[in-house]
Write a protein that holds these residues in place. Structure first.
Motif, PDB file in Angstrom:
ATOM      1  N   GLY A 118       5.085   0.033 -44.148  1.00 16.54           N
ATOM      2  CA  GLY A 118       4.102   0.704 -43.300  1.00 16.54           C
ATOM      3  C   GLY A 118       3.220   1.596 -44.146  1.00 16.54           C
ATOM      4  N   HIS A 119       2.154   2.070 -43.535  1.00 12.85           N
ATOM      5  CA  HIS A 119       1.190   2.870 -44.296  1.00 12.85           C
ATOM      6  C   HIS A 119       0.455   3.849 -43.390  1.00 12.85           C
ATOM      7  N   GLY A 120       0.023   4.967 -44.001  1.00 15.14           N
ATOM      8  CA  GLY A 120      -0.988   5.793 -43.369  1.00 15.14           C
ATOM      9  C   GLY A 120      -0.569   7.169 -42.904  1.00 15.14           C
ATOM     10  N   TRP A 121       0.717   7.542 -42.993  1.00  9.03           N
ATOM     11  CA  TRP A 121       1.087   8.887 -42.537  1.00  9.03           C
ATOM     12  C   TRP A 121       0.447   9.929 -43.458  1.00  9.03           C
ATOM     13  N   ASP A 122       0.061  11.033 -42.861  1.00  4.66           N
ATOM     14  CA  ASP A 122      -0.624  12.103 -43.607  1.00  4.66           C
ATOM     15  C   ASP A 122      -0.119  13.447 -43.112  1.00  4.66           C
ATOM     16  N   GLU A 123       0.843  13.988 -43.834  1.00  2.24           N
ATOM     17  CA  GLU A 123       1.517  15.216 -43.408  1.00  2.24           C
ATOM     18  C   GLU A 123       0.624  16.452 -43.463  1.00  2.24           C
ATOM     19  N   SER A 124      -0.532  16.363 -44.143  1.00  2.71           N
ATOM     20  CA  SER A 124      -1.367  17.552 -44.314  1.00  2.71           C
ATOM     21  C   SER A 124      -1.885  18.087 -42.988  1.00  2.71           C
ATOM     22  N   ALA A 125      -1.938  17.236 -41.952  1.00  5.64           N
ATOM     23  CA  ALA A 125      -2.437  17.674 -40.647  1.00  5.64           C
ATOM     24  C   ALA A 125      -1.307  17.967 -39.661  1.00  5.64           C
ATOM     25  N   TRP A 126      -0.049  17.882 -40.114  1.00  4.20           N
ATOM     26  CA  TRP A 126       1.080  18.118 -39.216  1.00  4.20           C
ATOM     27  C   TRP A 126       1.422  19.601 -39.148  1.00  4.20           C
ATOM     28  N   ALA A 127       1.952  20.031 -38.007  1.00  3.71           N
ATOM     29  CA  ALA A 127       2.426  21.412 -37.888  1.00  3.71           C
ATOM     30  C   ALA A 127       3.616  21.635 -38.820  1.00  3.71           C
ATOM     31  N   ASP A 128       4.565  20.718 -38.788  1.00  2.00           N
ATOM     32  CA  ASP A 128       5.688  20.724 -39.733  1.00  2.00           C
ATOM     33  C   ASP A 128       5.403  19.627 -40.743  1.00  2.00           C
ATOM     34  N   LYS A 129       5.131  20.016 -41.984  1.00  6.04           N
ATOM     35  CA  LYS A 129       4.610  19.065 -42.965  1.00  6.04           C
ATOM     36  C   LYS A 129       5.697  18.262 -43.685  1.00  6.04           C
ATOM     37  N   ALA A 130       6.928  18.362 -43.249  1.00  6.58           N
ATOM     38  CA  ALA A 130       8.000  17.601 -43.885  1.00  6.58           C
ATOM     39  C   ALA A 130       8.040  16.188 -43.332  1.00  6.58           C
ATOM     40  N   PRO A 131       7.923  15.171 -44.188  1.00  2.00           N
ATOM     41  CA  PRO A 131       8.004  13.788 -43.709  1.00  2.00           C
ATOM     42  C   PRO A 131       9.450  13.389 -43.433  1.00  2.00           C
ATOM     43  N   PRO A 132       9.669  12.212 -42.874  1.00  5.17           N
ATOM     44  CA  PRO A 132      11.044  11.769 -42.630  1.00  5.17           C
ATOM     45  C   PRO A 132      11.828  11.655 -43.932  1.00  5.17           C
ATOM     46  N   THR A 133      13.130  11.880 -43.842  1.00  5.99           N
ATOM     47  CA  THR A 133      13.994  11.725 -45.008  1.00  5.99           C
ATOM     48  C   THR A 133      14.533  10.301 -45.088  1.00  5.99           C
ATOM     49  N   ALA A 134      15.117   9.992 -46.229  1.00  2.72           N
ATOM     50  CA  ALA A 134      15.698   8.656 -46.411  1.00  2.72           C
ATOM     51  C   ALA A 134      16.771   8.382 -45.372  1.00  2.72           C
ATOM     52  N   ASP A 135      17.622   9.376 -45.080  1.00  2.00           N
ATOM     53  CA  ASP A 135      18.679   9.185 -44.095  1.00  2.00           C
ATOM     54  C   ASP A 135      18.109   8.934 -42.704  1.00  2.00           C
ATOM     55  N   GLU A 136      17.057   9.656 -42.365  1.00  2.00           N
ATOM     56  CA  GLU A 136      16.437   9.463 -41.051  1.00  2.00           C
ATOM     57  C   GLU A 136      15.822   8.068 -40.942  1.00  2.00           C
ATOM     58  N   LEU A 137      15.232   7.598 -42.027  1.00  2.00           N
ATOM     59  CA  LEU A 137      14.672   6.246 -42.022  1.00  2.00           C
ATOM     60  C   LEU A 137      15.772   5.202 -41.872  1.00  2.00           C
ATOM     61  N   ASP A 138      16.926   5.445 -42.502  1.00  2.00           N
ATOM     62  CA  ASP A 138      18.043   4.513 -42.353  1.00  2.00           C
ATOM     63  C   ASP A 138      18.410   4.333 -40.886  1.00  2.00           C
TER      64      ASP A 138
END
Length: 521
Positions: free
Chosen positions: A106-126
């Motif tokens: 997948g493509h295109g996430w941009d955390e710079s505009a998020w309120a909480d700028k932390a992206p998903p973790t590897a465990d969460e993606l699992d």
């Protein structure tokens, strides 16, 4: 000799400064053979009624990544995500229709505009992907988050620069997992993605694209395959390739590339804080000032190699420190091969986002083509978006200095860097006209020229991108009302007026062959 079939396009409005009253054009054997008014039109074998449509030269997108674009268009597009939870929900929904062993790209996430700028973790993606390998590139394509399953497939990643146990990877670590993820795509999937990207380009009035590849971005197979797909014979836009491998002029020629440049990285990207800047980032410690991937000596040697191979060269360079390294390399190369020979090569710099007067002067001196993406300013410029967060407001407003460069004669070629920003040529023209910094705005005509003729000239095709007798019959037909300059009205006359709707493409013609017709949808 068999007579040439002649097609008359009539009842339109033709954008041709040399023939401002033209309403019709005659095409034969891939060329425009006549241009004028309906009343004076010659006989033809076929007549196409343009129904008042506006005819302009077709666009050229000077920087694309076809496979990634096709994946984003037909697969997991994360550009609308506004939080890590949005990303995870999108991954879970996407996986519902996938086999258990599929790799999720997948493509295109941009955390710079998020309120909480932390992206998903590897465990969460699992958990979201039920254990599948997951690769999700950030909007810049210079960092990505990866699942534990994907990290496990690349044990060497843990010692690579840019590795983080959270799964958010930059620099060399990102290149490692990207190679594995993209390498898992089947030949059929890759072809489908590339065809989707090129067909979409044609539907936006784009008749040619510059595919930018190289180690760390795409494989040789991926690159050569998209080059083979393009062209009127396949009903698709032409594809001109740039292979970004240091000292790779001979390799580029072997692969069928036009030049040894494109994604030859002098630095990374602002979104990943890996662009090499002279003043530290304000919102993170990743390298403080980003990262330099080449030295001035390597730039020099690469340009000398290109000159000796009679190949066009170039570099991806975003930050001012990286661009300064590239310009220093040009200065050193000029002492070996001569300034005139360098200028004749029309070597390129992709992006050129953070500039100053001295760097712009270097572009002028060495005839460097600036392959730029005005949508970068639209999406991330100004006083409250990503550039301001990373660099501060002053540097944000000084970024992407399109007006300053155009004003002193730097050759401009516009593109999207798709899928970093969408294929959207009229939106790109409007972005150049409405830069957040008024001093960096250019006219509609100048922006349109950079996105049409500028792209052809960047590929050393000087006779393309204009409608006149003897020129290639490469044009687009638009549902649009032209303004006083002959181009569509793209911005409101006053702040109180609504923003005009962008033109809709009715037909795209490449060298006399229709590669898009809205009636075929």
């Amino acid at each position: 000799m068999t007579p040439q079939a002649r097609t008359l396009y009539r009842n339109g409005r033709v954008y041709s400064p040399a023939y401002p009253r033209a309403t019709a054009l005659l095409v034969a054997d891939g060329e425009i053979t006549w241009l004028g008014t309906d009343a004076d039109a010659p006989a033809a074998d076929t007549v196409v009624d343009l129904d008042g449509g506006l005819v302009t030269p077709a666009f050229v997108d000077a920087h694309v990544h076809a496979t990634d674009t096709g994946i984003a268009l037909s697969g997991l597009d994360l550009s609308a995500a506004r939080s890590a939870r949005d990303v995870l929900d999108a991954v879970a929904a996407h996986c519902a229709a996938l086999p258990a062993d599929a790799v999720v790209a997948g493509h295109g996430w941009d955390e710079s505009a998020w309120a909480d700028k932390a992206p998903p973790t590897a465990d969460e993606l699992d958990r979201a992907a039920a254990g599948r390998m997951v690769y999700l590139s950030q909007a810049s394509i210079h960092s990505a988050v990866a699942s534990t399953a994907l990290l496990a497939a690349a044990p060497q990643v843990t010692v690579a620069p840019g590795y983080d146990a959270s799964g958010w990877l930059r620099r060399d670590a990102h290149h490692v997992v990207r190679g594995i993820a993209m390498g898992s795509i089947t030949t059929a999937q890759r072809r489908d993605a590339q065809v989707v990207a090129l067909r979409t380009a044609a539907a936006y009035g784009i008749a040619a694209v510059h595919e930018c590849g190289g180690p760390g971005t795409s494989s040789e197979d991926d690159f050569t395959h998209v080059l083979s797909l393009g062209g009127a014979a396949n009903g698709l836009p032409e594809v001109y390739g740039y292979w970004g491998e240091l000292m790779g002029a001979a390799k580029a020629r072997e692969l069928g590339a036009l030049g040894a440049g494109g994604d030859l990285y002098a630095d990374g990207a602002l979104g990943a804080r890996t662009a090499h800047v002279t003043r530290a980032y304000l919102d993170g410690s990743e390298g403080a000032c980003g990262h330099a991937y080449v030295t001035a000596e390597q730039v020099r040697d690469h340009l000398v190699d290109c000159a000796r191979q009679n190949a066009q060269g170039g570099f991806h360079a975003i930050g001012d420190a990286a661009i300064a390294t590239v310009v220093a390399g040009f200065t050193a190369a000029a002492k070996i091969v001569g300034r005139d020979r360098l200028r004749a090569g029309r070597h390129r710099v992709e992006h050129a986002e953070i500039m100053n007067r001295d760097l712009i002067r270097g572009f002028v001196e060495y005839g460097i083509v600036a392959s730029m993406q005005p949508a970068f300013d639209r999406l991330w410029g100004g006083d409250d978006q990503m550039y301001a967060l990373r660099l501060g407001v002053d540097r944000s407003l000084a970024s992407n200095p399109i007006g300053a460069m155009a004003g002193v004669g730097v050759a401009l070629a516009f593109g999207s860097d798709s899928p970093v920003t969408p294929l959207d040529p009229w939106g790109t023209v409007r972005a150049a006209m409405t830069h957040h910094n008024p001093a960096q705005r250019i006219s509609a005509r100048a922006a349109f020229a950079a996105h049409t003729r500028g792209g052809w000239r960047a590929a050393h095709l000087d006779d393309e991108g204009i409608l006149q007798p003897g020129a290639p019959a490469t044009f687009a037909v638009w549902d649009a009302t032209p303004g006083t300059n002959g181009l569509p009205v793209l911005i409101a006359a006053t702040p109180d007026e609504p923003t005009p709707t962008l033109p809709s493409c009715r037909r795209t013609v490449l060298r006399g062959v229709t590669i898009f017709d809205e009636n075929d949808l």
